[in-house]
Design a protein around this motif. Structure first.
Motif, PDB file in Angstrom:
ATOM      1  N   ALA A 230       0.834  -1.200   0.000  1.00 15.47           N
ATOM      2  CA  ALA A 230       0.000   0.000   0.000  1.00 15.47           C
ATOM      3  C   ALA A 230       0.873   1.255   0.000  1.00 15.47           C
ATOM      4  CB  ALA A 230      -0.924  -0.002   1.217  1.00 15.47           C
ATOM      5  N   ARG A 231       1.973   1.245   0.755  1.00 13.56           N
ATOM      6  CA  ARG A 231       2.875   2.409   0.757  1.00 13.56           C
ATOM      7  C   ARG A 231       3.554   2.568  -0.598  1.00 13.56           C
ATOM      8  NH1 ARG A 231       3.389   0.730   6.192  1.00 13.56           N
ATOM      9  NH2 ARG A 231       5.137  -0.679   5.782  1.00 13.56           N
ATOM     10  N   LEU A 232       3.905   1.447  -1.227  1.00 16.71           N
ATOM     11  CA  LEU A 232       4.483   1.525  -2.567  1.00 16.71           C
ATOM     12  C   LEU A 232       3.467   2.065  -3.567  1.00 16.71           C
ATOM     13  CD1 LEU A 232       6.884   0.954  -4.421  1.00 16.71           C
ATOM     14  CD2 LEU A 232       6.046  -1.387  -4.666  1.00 16.71           C
TER      15      LEU A 232
ATOM     16  N   GLU B 293       2.111   9.271  -6.075  1.00 17.46           N
ATOM     17  CA  GLU B 293       2.803  10.559  -5.949  1.00 17.46           C
ATOM     18  C   GLU B 293       3.709  10.807  -7.153  1.00 17.46           C
ATOM     19  OE1 GLU B 293       4.724  10.117  -2.198  1.00 17.46           O
ATOM     20  OE2 GLU B 293       2.923  10.639  -1.036  1.00 17.46           O
ATOM     21  N   ALA B 294       4.384   9.756  -7.614  1.00 15.63           N
ATOM     22  CA  ALA B 294       5.247   9.908  -8.790  1.00 15.63           C
ATOM     23  C   ALA B 294       4.440  10.248 -10.033  1.00 15.63           C
ATOM     24  CB  ALA B 294       6.042   8.625  -9.012  1.00 15.63           C
ATOM     25  N   LEU B 295       3.205   9.755 -10.088  1.00 16.98           N
ATOM     26  CA  LEU B 295       2.325  10.030 -11.223  1.00 16.98           C
ATOM     27  C   LEU B 295       1.529  11.318 -11.034  1.00 16.98           C
ATOM     28  CD1 LEU B 295       0.923   6.414 -11.844  1.00 16.98           C
ATOM     29  CD2 LEU B 295       2.611   7.635 -13.229  1.00 16.98           C
ATOM     30  N   ASP B 296       1.664  11.937  -9.840  1.00 12.98           N
ATOM     31  CA  ASP B 296       0.953  13.177  -9.515  1.00 12.98           C
ATOM     32  C   ASP B 296      -0.550  12.989  -9.675  1.00 12.98           C
ATOM     33  OD1 ASP B 296       0.670  15.794  -8.700  1.00 12.98           O
ATOM     34  OD2 ASP B 296       0.850  16.626 -10.714  1.00 12.98           O
ATOM     35  N   THR B 297      -1.064  11.957  -9.001  1.00 16.77           N
ATOM     36  CA  THR B 297      -2.490  11.661  -9.070  1.00 16.77           C
ATOM     37  C   THR B 297      -2.965  11.111  -7.735  1.00 16.77           C
ATOM     38  OG1 THR B 297      -4.192  10.405 -10.254  1.00 16.77           O
ATOM     39  CG2 THR B 297      -2.094   9.305  -9.901  1.00 16.77           C
ATOM     40  N   ASP B 298      -4.247  11.262  -7.458  1.00 14.37           N
ATOM     41  CA  ASP B 298      -4.821  10.645  -6.259  1.00 14.37           C
ATOM     42  C   ASP B 298      -5.779   9.508  -6.627  1.00 14.37           C
ATOM     43  OD1 ASP B 298      -6.925  12.077  -7.293  1.00 14.37           O
ATOM     44  OD2 ASP B 298      -7.200  13.387  -5.557  1.00 14.37           O
ATOM     45  N   GLU B 299      -5.764   9.126  -7.923  1.00 12.73           N
ATOM     46  CA  GLU B 299      -6.554   7.983  -8.382  1.00 12.73           C
ATOM     47  C   GLU B 299      -5.625   7.051  -9.153  1.00 12.73           C
ATOM     48  OE1 GLU B 299     -10.385   6.894 -11.225  1.00 12.73           O
ATOM     49  OE2 GLU B 299     -10.235   8.897 -10.326  1.00 12.73           O
ATOM     50  N   ILE B 300      -5.498   5.825  -8.706  1.00 16.94           N
ATOM     51  CA  ILE B 300      -4.465   4.953  -9.235  1.00 16.94           C
ATOM     52  C   ILE B 300      -4.960   3.518  -9.324  1.00 16.94           C
ATOM     53  CG2 ILE B 300      -3.487   4.537  -6.920  1.00 16.94           C
ATOM     54  CD1 ILE B 300      -0.693   4.600  -8.354  1.00 16.94           C
ATOM     55  N   ALA B 301      -4.457   2.804 -10.336  1.00 10.98           N
ATOM     56  CA  ALA B 301      -4.810   1.398 -10.517  1.00 10.98           C
ATOM     57  C   ALA B 301      -3.821   0.518  -9.762  1.00 10.98           C
ATOM     58  CB  ALA B 301      -4.795   1.037 -11.997  1.00 10.98           C
ATOM     59  N   LEU B 302      -4.339  -0.576  -9.220  1.00 10.63           N
ATOM     60  CA  LEU B 302      -3.500  -1.625  -8.631  1.00 10.63           C
ATOM     61  C   LEU B 302      -3.876  -2.927  -9.313  1.00 10.63           C
ATOM     62  CD1 LEU B 302      -1.518  -2.871  -6.652  1.00 10.63           C
ATOM     63  CD2 LEU B 302      -3.360  -2.940  -4.946  1.00 10.63           C
TER      64      LEU B 302
ATOM     65  N   LEU C  17      -4.961  -7.930  -2.451  1.00 12.90           N
ATOM     66  CA  LEU C  17      -5.792  -6.766  -2.739  1.00 12.90           C
ATOM     67  C   LEU C  17      -6.637  -6.379  -1.524  1.00 12.90           C
ATOM     68  CD1 LEU C  17      -7.039  -7.517  -6.361  1.00 12.90           C
ATOM     69  CD2 LEU C  17      -5.559  -5.638  -5.660  1.00 12.90           C
ATOM     70  N   THR C  18      -7.180  -7.365  -0.845  1.00 10.63           N
ATOM     71  CA  THR C  18      -7.984  -7.086   0.345  1.00 10.63           C
ATOM     72  C   THR C  18      -7.155  -6.352   1.389  1.00 10.63           C
ATOM     73  OG1 THR C  18      -9.384  -9.025  -0.044  1.00 10.63           O
ATOM     74  CG2 THR C  18      -9.340  -8.141   2.200  1.00 10.63           C
ATOM     75  N   GLY C  19      -5.920  -6.817   1.600  1.00 11.57           N
ATOM     76  CA  GLY C  19      -5.061  -6.174   2.582  1.00 11.57           C
ATOM     77  C   GLY C  19      -4.635  -4.777   2.181  1.00 11.57           C
ATOM     78  N   VAL C  20      -4.327  -4.588   0.899  1.00 13.89           N
ATOM     79  CA  VAL C  20      -3.898  -3.268   0.436  1.00 13.89           C
ATOM     80  C   VAL C  20      -5.047  -2.267   0.527  1.00 13.89           C
ATOM     81  CG1 VAL C  20      -3.106  -1.934  -1.561  1.00 13.89           C
ATOM     82  CG2 VAL C  20      -2.076  -4.158  -1.049  1.00 13.89           C
ATOM     83  N   LEU C  21      -6.229  -2.662   0.109  1.00 13.60           N
ATOM     84  CA  LEU C  21      -7.373  -1.753   0.171  1.00 13.60           C
ATOM     85  C   LEU C  21      -7.662  -1.319   1.596  1.00 13.60           C
ATOM     86  CD1 LEU C  21      -9.760  -3.440  -2.434  1.00 13.60           C
ATOM     87  CD2 LEU C  21      -8.546  -1.258  -2.680  1.00 13.60           C
ATOM     88  N   ALA C  22      -7.421  -2.200   2.554  1.00 14.13           N
ATOM     89  CA  ALA C  22      -7.640  -1.851   3.962  1.00 14.13           C
ATOM     90  C   ALA C  22      -6.560  -0.907   4.484  1.00 14.13           C
ATOM     91  CB  ALA C  22      -7.672  -3.117   4.815  1.00 14.13           C
ATOM     92  N   ALA C  23      -5.382  -0.926   3.861  1.00 17.43           N
ATOM     93  CA  ALA C  23      -4.249  -0.156   4.370  1.00 17.43           C
ATOM     94  C   ALA C  23      -4.039   1.183   3.669  1.00 17.43           C
ATOM     95  CB  ALA C  23      -2.968  -0.985   4.254  1.00 17.43           C
ATOM     96  N   VAL C  24      -4.650   1.387   2.508  1.00 18.55           N
ATOM     97  CA  VAL C  24      -4.452   2.641   1.769  1.00 18.55           C
ATOM     98  C   VAL C  24      -5.075   3.798   2.544  1.00 18.55           C
ATOM     99  CG1 VAL C  24      -5.109   3.895  -0.314  1.00 18.55           C
ATOM    100  CG2 VAL C  24      -4.252   1.578  -0.495  1.00 18.55           C
ATOM    101  N   PRO C  25      -4.361   4.901   2.699  1.00 16.27           N
ATOM    102  CA  PRO C  25      -4.905   6.033   3.465  1.00 16.27           C
ATOM    103  C   PRO C  25      -6.037   6.737   2.729  1.00 16.27           C
ATOM    104  CG  PRO C  25      -2.810   6.635   2.465  1.00 16.27           C
ATOM    105  CD  PRO C  25      -2.989   5.164   2.213  1.00 16.27           C
ATOM    106  N   ASP C  26      -6.802   7.480   3.485  1.00 18.40           N
ATOM    107  CA  ASP C  26      -7.861   8.293   2.893  1.00 18.40           C
ATOM    108  C   ASP C  26      -7.243   9.299   1.922  1.00 18.40           C
ATOM    109  OD1 ASP C  26      -9.695   6.970   4.465  1.00 18.40           O
ATOM    110  OD2 ASP C  26      -9.718   8.519   6.039  1.00 18.40           O
ATOM    111  N   GLY C  27      -7.996   9.612   0.894  1.00 17.10           N
ATOM    112  CA  GLY C  27      -7.527  10.578  -0.089  1.00 17.10           C
ATOM    113  C   GLY C  27      -6.937   9.959  -1.326  1.00 17.10           C
ATOM    114  N   VAL C  28      -6.712   8.629  -1.294  1.00 21.47           N
ATOM    115  CA  VAL C  28      -6.208   7.915  -2.470  1.00 21.47           C
ATOM    116  C   VAL C  28      -7.296   6.957  -2.949  1.00 21.47           C
ATOM    117  CG1 VAL C  28      -4.462   6.355  -3.390  1.00 21.47           C
ATOM    118  CG2 VAL C  28      -3.832   8.061  -1.663  1.00 21.47           C
TER     119      VAL C  28
END
Length: 331
Positions: free
Chosen positions: A37-39, A45-54, A65-76
Motif C-alpha cells: 500500500a505504501r508503494l 505521488e510519482a504520477l501526480d495523481t490521487d486515483e491509481i490502478a492496482l 488486494l484485500t489487505g492493500v485496500l484496507a491499508a491505503v490512506p484516505d484521499g487515495v
C-alpha cells in the motif's frame, strides 16, 4: 506444467486455493500488504495523481488486494484488478475487477507476487554426449529424454543458462521473459514489480529448481494436478526482456533484450525501504504500555520473518518503472 496447474483439474482451480497448501509473504503477515500500500501511494505521488490502478497478477483468492485496500490512506482512490485464471471467490470486495489478463492502458502499480514461478517452463538436461535435450514427463512424474533443444529455446539457454556438463539441468525461462514483458506492456505509466524466488546467471543451480508443494510440504513435482509445480525465476533475464524509452522508463516488451530500466532488490532491502523492520520495541514500553509492547513485539516478529536472510527476505523484487521516475529507489 500448464495442464497440471491451470487445466480443468489443475492445481490452481482447486477450491481451497494456493493458501490451502503453502504460505506466501501475503499470508505470513498483514505488514506485507501494508508495505505494498505504501508503494502504491509512492507510485501515485510519482504520477501526480490521487486515483491509481492496482493490478495484482496471480491474485490467488484476492488476499493481497484485500489487505492493500484496507491499508491505503484516505484521499487515495484505488481501482483494483485481480488477474487470475480461477473463478472469483465469494465475498470479495465489489470494487475488485476480476479478470484473466492484465487490463491494458492503466496507470498505476502492477504487482506480481509469486506469479512468475508458476508460469510454465520446459526443463532441459545435458546428456552424457553433451547434447542438451528436453525432459519429457508423464502424468505419474516418470521422465525420459526428448528431442535436442533448438531454436529460440537454445538461444535463451546459451545466453542465460549455459550447460554445465552431463547431468546438469536448466529451466528454460523464455516463457517467463515473454509473460513479464507482456504484463509490463499493459501499463501506460507507473511501476511493475515481480516478487519471486530468483537466481542470476552467475549462480544458476546445477540441477535446476523444479519442485512441488502440497499441504505445506515439498513433494515430487508430479504433473497430475494434485500439487503446486514451481521453479525459481531467472529475474535477470526477465529484466532484460523489457525495452526502454530514451528517458529510461520501460515502454514495451521485447524478448530480444536490450537495455532496461529494471533493477532487482532483495525483499529484505525492498521492505526495509517501505518501513518494515524487525527491530524489537524498547523494553521500557513493556512497563509503560504493556499492550502496545506486545503488539509491537508481534509485529517485529512478523517483519523479521518477511525479511529473514535464508528465507522470505531473499526473494527478488524486479522493479520496472514505466515512463515514471521513482525517487530514491534505483540502486
Amino acid at each position: 506444467m500448464e495442464s497440471a496447474l491451470y487445466g480443468p483439474q489443475g492445481f490452481y482451480r482447486r477450491p481451497e486455493g494456493p493458501a490451502g497448501h503453502f504460505r506466501t509473504s501475503v499470508h505470513a503477515s498483514p505488514l506485507f500488504a501494508a508495505a505494498v500500500a505504501r508503494l502504491l501511494v509512492a507510485t501515485a505521488e510519482a504520477l501526480d495523481t490521487d486515483e491509481i490502478a492496482l493490478v495484482d497478477v496471480g491474485a490467488g483468492r484476492g488476499e493481497l488486494l484485500t489487505g492493500v485496500l484496507a491499508a491505503v490512506p484516505d484521499g487515495v482512490t484505488v481501482r483494483p484488478y485481480a488477474v487470475e485464471r480461477a473463478a472469483r471467490p465469494p465475498g470479495l470486495d465489489p470494487r475488485v475487477e476480476w479478470t484473466d489478463r492484465p487490463p491494458a492502458g492503466v496507470r498505476g502499480l502492477l504487482f506480481a507476487n509469486e506469479w512468475l514461478d508458476n508460469v510454465p517452463v520446459d526443463v532441459a538436461e545435458t546428456g552424457p554426449d553433451g547434447t542438451v535435450r528436453y525432459v519429457l514427463v508423464g502424468p505419474d512424474g516418470t521422465e525420459r529424454p526428448g528431442e535436442p533443444v533448438g531454436g529460440a529455446d537454445a538461444a535463451w539457454l546459451a545466453r542465460w543458462w549455459p550447460a554445465a556438463g552431463p547431468g546438469s539441468r536448466a529451466e528454460i525461462g523464455r516463457t517467463r521473459d515473454e509473460a513479464w514483458a507482456a504484463a509490463v506492456a499493459t501499463l501506460d505509466r507507473g511501476l511493475a514489480v515481480a516478487v519471486d524466488y530468483a537466481h542470476v546467471r552467475g549462480d544458476r543451480p546445477l540441477f535446476g529448481t523444479l519442485t512441488g508443494f502440497r499441504e505445506g510440504r515439498e513433494v515430487r513435482p508430479v504433473p497430475d494436478g494434485s500439487c503446486d509445480i514451481t521453479a525459481h525465476v531467472a529475474l535477470d533475464a526477465c529484466a532484460a526482456a523489457v525495452a526502454v524509452d530514451g528517458a529510461g522508463g520501460a515502454v514495451d516488451g521485447s524478448a530480444q533484450g536490450g537495455g532496461s530500466a529494471a533493477f532487482v532488490l532483495s525483499q529484505r532491502d525492498a521492505l526495509h525501504r517501505l518501513g518494515v523492520s524487525g527491530r524489537r520495541p524498547p523494553l521500557s514500553l513493556a512497563s509503560s504500555d504493556p499492550a502496545s509492547y506486545v503488539r509491537a513485539l508481534a509485529a517485529a516478529g512478523e517483519a523479521a520473518e518477511l525479511t529473514a536472510r535464508g528465507g522470505l527476505g531473499d526473494f527478488g523484487w524486479l522493479m520496472t518503472p514505466v515512463r515514471t521516475a521513482l525517487r530514491d529507489w534505483a540502486p
